[in-house]
Scaffold this motif. Sequence first.
Motif, PDB file in Angstrom:
ATOM      1  N   UNK A  61       0.833  -1.208   0.000  1.00 47.28           N
ATOM      2  CA  UNK A  61       0.000   0.000   0.000  1.00 47.28           C
ATOM      3  C   UNK A  61       0.869   1.260   0.000  1.00 47.28           C
ATOM      4  N   UNK A  62       1.954   1.229   0.762  1.00 50.22           N
ATOM      5  CA  UNK A  62       2.874   2.373   0.746  1.00 50.22           C
ATOM      6  C   UNK A  62       3.557   2.498  -0.608  1.00 50.22           C
ATOM      7  N   UNK A  63       3.880   1.369  -1.210  1.00 54.38           N
ATOM      8  CA  UNK A  63       4.493   1.378  -2.534  1.00 54.38           C
ATOM      9  C   UNK A  63       3.542   1.957  -3.575  1.00 54.38           C
ATOM     10  N   UNK A  64       2.281   1.613  -3.479  1.00 55.48           N
ATOM     11  CA  UNK A  64       1.289   2.149  -4.410  1.00 55.48           C
ATOM     12  C   UNK A  64       1.193   3.661  -4.278  1.00 55.48           C
ATOM     13  N   UNK A  65       1.173   4.152  -3.066  1.00 58.37           N
ATOM     14  CA  UNK A  65       1.072   5.597  -2.859  1.00 58.37           C
ATOM     15  C   UNK A  65       2.283   6.321  -3.444  1.00 58.37           C
ATOM     16  N   UNK A  66       3.464   5.839  -3.154  1.00 61.90           N
ATOM     17  CA  UNK A  66       4.674   6.491  -3.658  1.00 61.90           C
ATOM     18  C   UNK A  66       4.819   6.297  -5.166  1.00 61.90           C
ATOM     19  N   UNK A  67       4.590   5.073  -5.641  1.00 59.79           N
ATOM     20  CA  UNK A  67       4.745   4.796  -7.064  1.00 59.79           C
ATOM     21  C   UNK A  67       3.779   5.561  -7.943  1.00 59.79           C
ATOM     22  N   UNK A  68       2.522   5.615  -7.531  1.00 57.96           N
ATOM     23  CA  UNK A  68       1.552   6.370  -8.340  1.00 57.96           C
ATOM     24  C   UNK A  68       1.834   7.866  -8.318  1.00 57.96           C
ATOM     25  N   UNK A  69       2.334   8.375  -7.209  1.00 55.48           N
ATOM     26  CA  UNK A  69       2.675   9.804  -7.183  1.00 55.48           C
ATOM     27  C   UNK A  69       3.856  10.086  -8.108  1.00 55.48           C
ATOM     28  N   UNK A  70       4.817   9.178  -8.175  1.00 56.11           N
ATOM     29  CA  UNK A  70       5.938   9.352  -9.103  1.00 56.11           C
ATOM     30  C   UNK A  70       5.447   9.270 -10.545  1.00 56.11           C
ATOM     31  N   UNK A  71       4.546   8.347 -10.838  1.00 53.39           N
ATOM     32  CA  UNK A  71       4.023   8.217 -12.194  1.00 53.39           C
ATOM     33  C   UNK A  71       3.211   9.452 -12.584  1.00 53.39           C
ATOM     34  N   UNK A  72       2.428   9.997 -11.656  1.00 56.70           N
ATOM     35  CA  UNK A  72       1.651  11.209 -11.943  1.00 56.70           C
ATOM     36  C   UNK A  72       2.578  12.388 -12.201  1.00 56.70           C
ATOM     37  N   UNK A  73       3.636  12.524 -11.408  1.00 55.40           N
ATOM     38  CA  UNK A  73       4.589  13.622 -11.643  1.00 55.40           C
ATOM     39  C   UNK A  73       5.328  13.430 -12.968  1.00 55.40           C
ATOM     40  N   UNK A  74       5.645  12.194 -13.314  1.00 57.44           N
ATOM     41  CA  UNK A  74       6.267  11.920 -14.606  1.00 57.44           C
ATOM     42  C   UNK A  74       5.334  12.324 -15.739  1.00 57.44           C
ATOM     43  N   UNK A  75       4.055  11.992 -15.610  1.00 53.34           N
ATOM     44  CA  UNK A  75       3.103  12.346 -16.660  1.00 53.34           C
ATOM     45  C   UNK A  75       2.914  13.860 -16.755  1.00 53.34           C
ATOM     46  N   UNK A  76       2.907  14.542 -15.618  1.00 54.44           N
ATOM     47  CA  UNK A  76       2.755  16.001 -15.652  1.00 54.44           C
ATOM     48  C   UNK A  76       3.933  16.681 -16.334  1.00 54.44           C
ATOM     49  N   UNK A  77       5.129  16.162 -16.133  1.00 54.18           N
ATOM     50  CA  UNK A  77       6.315  16.803 -16.703  1.00 54.18           C
ATOM     51  C   UNK A  77       6.578  16.398 -18.145  1.00 54.18           C
ATOM     52  N   UNK A  78       6.305  15.168 -18.509  1.00 55.80           N
ATOM     53  CA  UNK A  78       6.667  14.693 -19.847  1.00 55.80           C
ATOM     54  C   UNK A  78       5.474  14.388 -20.739  1.00 55.80           C
ATOM     55  N   UNK A  79       4.257  14.361 -20.186  1.00 53.68           N
ATOM     56  CA  UNK A  79       3.033  14.022 -20.911  1.00 53.68           C
ATOM     57  C   UNK A  79       3.115  12.629 -21.532  1.00 53.68           C
ATOM     58  N   UNK A  80       3.828  11.735 -20.841  1.00 54.51           N
ATOM     59  CA  UNK A  80       3.947  10.354 -21.275  1.00 54.51           C
ATOM     60  C   UNK A  80       4.292   9.495 -20.062  1.00 54.51           C
ATOM     61  N   UNK A  81       3.860   8.234 -20.095  1.00 53.99           N
ATOM     62  CA  UNK A  81       4.238   7.292 -19.050  1.00 53.99           C
ATOM     63  C   UNK A  81       5.103   6.179 -19.631  1.00 53.99           C
ATOM     64  N   UNK A  82       5.752   6.458 -20.749  1.00 51.44           N
ATOM     65  CA  UNK A  82       6.636   5.499 -21.398  1.00 51.44           C
ATOM     66  C   UNK A  82       7.964   5.464 -20.646  1.00 51.44           C
ATOM     67  N   UNK A  83       8.396   4.270 -20.235  1.00 52.99           N
ATOM     68  CA  UNK A  83       9.630   4.172 -19.461  1.00 52.99           C
ATOM     69  C   UNK A  83      10.867   4.370 -20.328  1.00 52.99           C
ATOM     70  N   UNK A  84      10.768   4.213 -21.634  1.00 52.06           N
ATOM     71  CA  UNK A  84      11.908   4.487 -22.507  1.00 52.06           C
ATOM     72  C   UNK A  84      12.228   5.976 -22.550  1.00 52.06           C
TER      73      UNK A  84
END
Length: 109
Positions: free
Chosen positions: A79-102
Motif C-alpha cells: 500500500x505504501x508502494x502504491x502511494x509512492x509509485x503512483x505519485x511518481x508516475x503522476x509527476x512523470x506524466x505532468x512533466x513529460x506528458x507520457x508514461x513510457x519508461x523508454x
Amino acid sequence: MPINYYIFLSLTLFVIGIIGVLTRRNAIIIFMCIELMLNAVNLLLVAFSKMHYVTNVSKVTNAGSDGQLFVFFIMVVAAAEVAVGLSIIVMLFRNTHSVDVNFLNRLKH
C-alpha cells in the motif's frame, strides 16, 4: 485442495508478472505487474501457512497465523508502494506528458 494447485497458480501469476515487467513500456502496467507478483507471493505464503497448520494442528494452536502475519506486512508495504509509485508516475506524466519508461532513459543524457 492439494498444495500443488496453489503452487501452480502462484507460479503462473508470478510468471505473468515477470513477463509483463520485462515486455511492457507503460509505467502503470509495469506497476500493476509488480503488484501481481506480490499477490502471487502472498497466495503462496497463505497456502504454505495453511499446509503447515494442517500438519501441526495437534502441537500448536496458532500454527496457521505466521503466513497470514507475513501477508499482512507485505500488504502494508504494498500500500505504501502504491502511494509512492503512483505519485511518481503522476509527476512523470505532468512533466513529460507520457508514461513510457523508454522516455526516462532519454532523460539521462
